[in-house]
Enzyme design. Structure first.
Site, short mmCIF file in Angstrom:
data_model
loop_
_atom_site.label_atom_id
_atom_site.label_comp_id
_atom_site.label_asym_id
_atom_site.label_seq_id
_atom_site.Cartn_x
_atom_site.Cartn_y
_atom_site.Cartn_z
N HIS A 78 -27.36 23.17 29.38
CA HIS A 78 -26.29 24.11 29.01
C HIS A 78 -25.31 24.34 30.16
O HIS A 78 -24.24 24.91 29.97
CB HIS A 78 -26.91 25.45 28.59
N ASP B 28 -21.69 22.68 26.22
CA ASP B 28 -21.58 23.92 25.45
C ASP B 28 -22.26 23.75 24.10
O ASP B 28 -22.48 22.63 23.63
CB ASP B 28 -20.11 24.30 25.24
#
Length: 439
Positions: free
Chosen positions: A410, A414
């Site tokens: 992450h 995204d």
């Protein structure tokens, strides 16, 4: 003059190895290119063969950790072994022996044989291993199919009919990769292993028994890498499900022609590898690495394919998968599985991957959350195909479905990009024609 048997170099970063197993005994006569022993490093398992004919002398026993280049044995000239062999009884002398004496010898030998033979059914010689014969199975007798010990164990564990598995090894022999591919291509899932508690009781295994063993170098490395990945990435997993109807239909329709044309079976892995390649071109950050404060984007797709082995998980890399056809992808996987089974996998085969695909479905996994293979930023987990009721056009229908999971870093990817990637893979596998048309 004797020839030294040494631990070979497997890469600049590897300084030592464990001599895992000798295939020959001390004093055995060996031929050139006969497998002598297998070594394990923290990255690969490698089989070492004899450089010449002769008699083997073992210096270092199995289980020892030795430096690269260390001498672990020697091969004495083969002349010595020839002289030490007992001479056969002359044929003429055997013929001249009276018939009565010969019958007496046979009778005496038979009596001694009976005394030595244990009271149990005859078992095949260890050098030739056969697959278990499922009750009520038709077709070729599986007992006539010779298998390597590791393959035999897998066939027995999954309760498979070896006569139904197509071998790709020398002479059509079945290797472990053939069994795994057979399991992958069986939508109904694997047969369950039965009578495990009963078998354990028969062997006299106590539920309280404990056994301590040192971790192998590969297992240590796997543990370190997995822990490093969990501690140094912001891993998140997103899920989706794929209707495998169209892919299964295409595979069923063309599998014989595909096999005849390309000499390799058409599996589902090639569909997913090709789909991931196209999705990675669109969502480039999943194909990228973080390097300090920089992001390295790759304009190529080197796809790692996770393969489970008896000694641990390895991830050989299919290089430039974007340039390969379905057949070339399948051949690459089969070649890697063969190298793994024969302990010929090289360090270079494991390096340079930009994305990984792991298929837990061959073991019956319904759902999982894969762990990133650092420094990669994404890994796709495939799972077993299972028929489930689905609502399509307001109608309840039964479809073969597969859950898929994308774990991603992450820090660089995204949620939107991850979900878009997985939806793209889903669309391509559910409509394989789009892979050919590149739409």
């Amino acid at each position: 003059m004797s020839i030294e048997v040494k631990i070979p170099s497997v890469g600049e970063s590897v300084q030592e190895a464990v001599l895992a197993e000798w295939f020959k005994q001390d004093g055995d006569t060996v031929r050139k290119d006969d497998p002598l022993f297998v070594i394990e490093t923290d990255k690969v398992t490698l089989e070492v063969v004899a450089e010449a004919d002769g008699v083997l002398k073992i210096i270092v026993q199995a289980g020892e950790t030795v430096a690269i280049g260390a001498v672990v044995g020697a091969i004495e000239p083969s002349d010595a072994s020839v002289e030490s062999k007992p001479k056969a009884k002359p044929e003429k002398e055997a013929q001249e022996k009276p018939k009565g004496d010969a019958d007496e010898d046979k009778s005496e030998a038979a009596d001694k044989s009976k005394e030595r033979r244990p009271a149990k059914e005859y078992e095949p010689e260890p050098s030739v291993t056969h697959a278990p014969k499922p009750s009520g199975s038709g077709g070729t007798d599986p007992d006539d199919v010779p298998l390597a010990p590791s393959v035999r164990r897998l066939v027995a564990e999954k309760n498979l009919d070896a006569s139904k598995i197509q071998g790709t090894g020398p002479g059509g022999r079945i290797n472990k990769g053939d069994v795994l591919l057979y399991l992958e291509n069986t939508p109904a899932g694997m047969p369950e292993k039965s009578d495990v508690p009963a078998a354990a009781t028969d062997r006299g295994v106590s539920v309280d028994a404990e056994e301590r063993k040192a971790m192998s170098p590969i297992r240590k490395r796997i543990a370190e890498r997995l822990l490093e990945s969990k501690q140094n990435t912001a891993t998140l997993t997103t899920f989706n499900e794929i209707d495998m109807s169209r892919a299964m239909e295409i595979r069923s329709r063309y599998k014989e022609a595909f096999q005849k044309r390309h000499g390799v079976s058409l599996g589902f892995m090639s569909f997913f590898v090709k789909a991931c390649v196209e999705a990675l071109k669109e969502i480039r950050e999943i194909n990228a690495f973080i390097d300090g404060s920089d992001i390295i984007y790759h304009n190529y797709q080197h796809i790692g394919v996770a393969v489970g082995t008896e000694r641990g998980l390895v991830v050989p890399v299919i290089r430039h998968a974007e340039r390969l056809s379905f057949a070339q992808v399948e051949k690459s996987i089969v070649d890697y599985v063969a190298k793994i089974n024969e302990n010929r996998l090289e360090l270079a085969d494991l390096e340079g991957g930009t994305f990984t695909v792991s298929n837990g479905g061959v073991y019956g996994s319904l759902l999982s959350t894969p762990i990133l293979n650092m420094p990669q930023s994404g890994i796709l987990g495939m799972h077993k195909i299972e028929k489930r009721p689905m609502v399509i056009d307001d109608q309840m229908v039964i479809r073969p479905m597969m859950y898929v999971a994308l774990s991603y870093d992450h820090r660089i990817v995204d949620g939107k990009g991850a979900v878009t990637f997985l939806k793209r893979v889903k669309a391509l596998v559910e409509n394989p024609e789009r892979l050919v048309l590149e739409v």
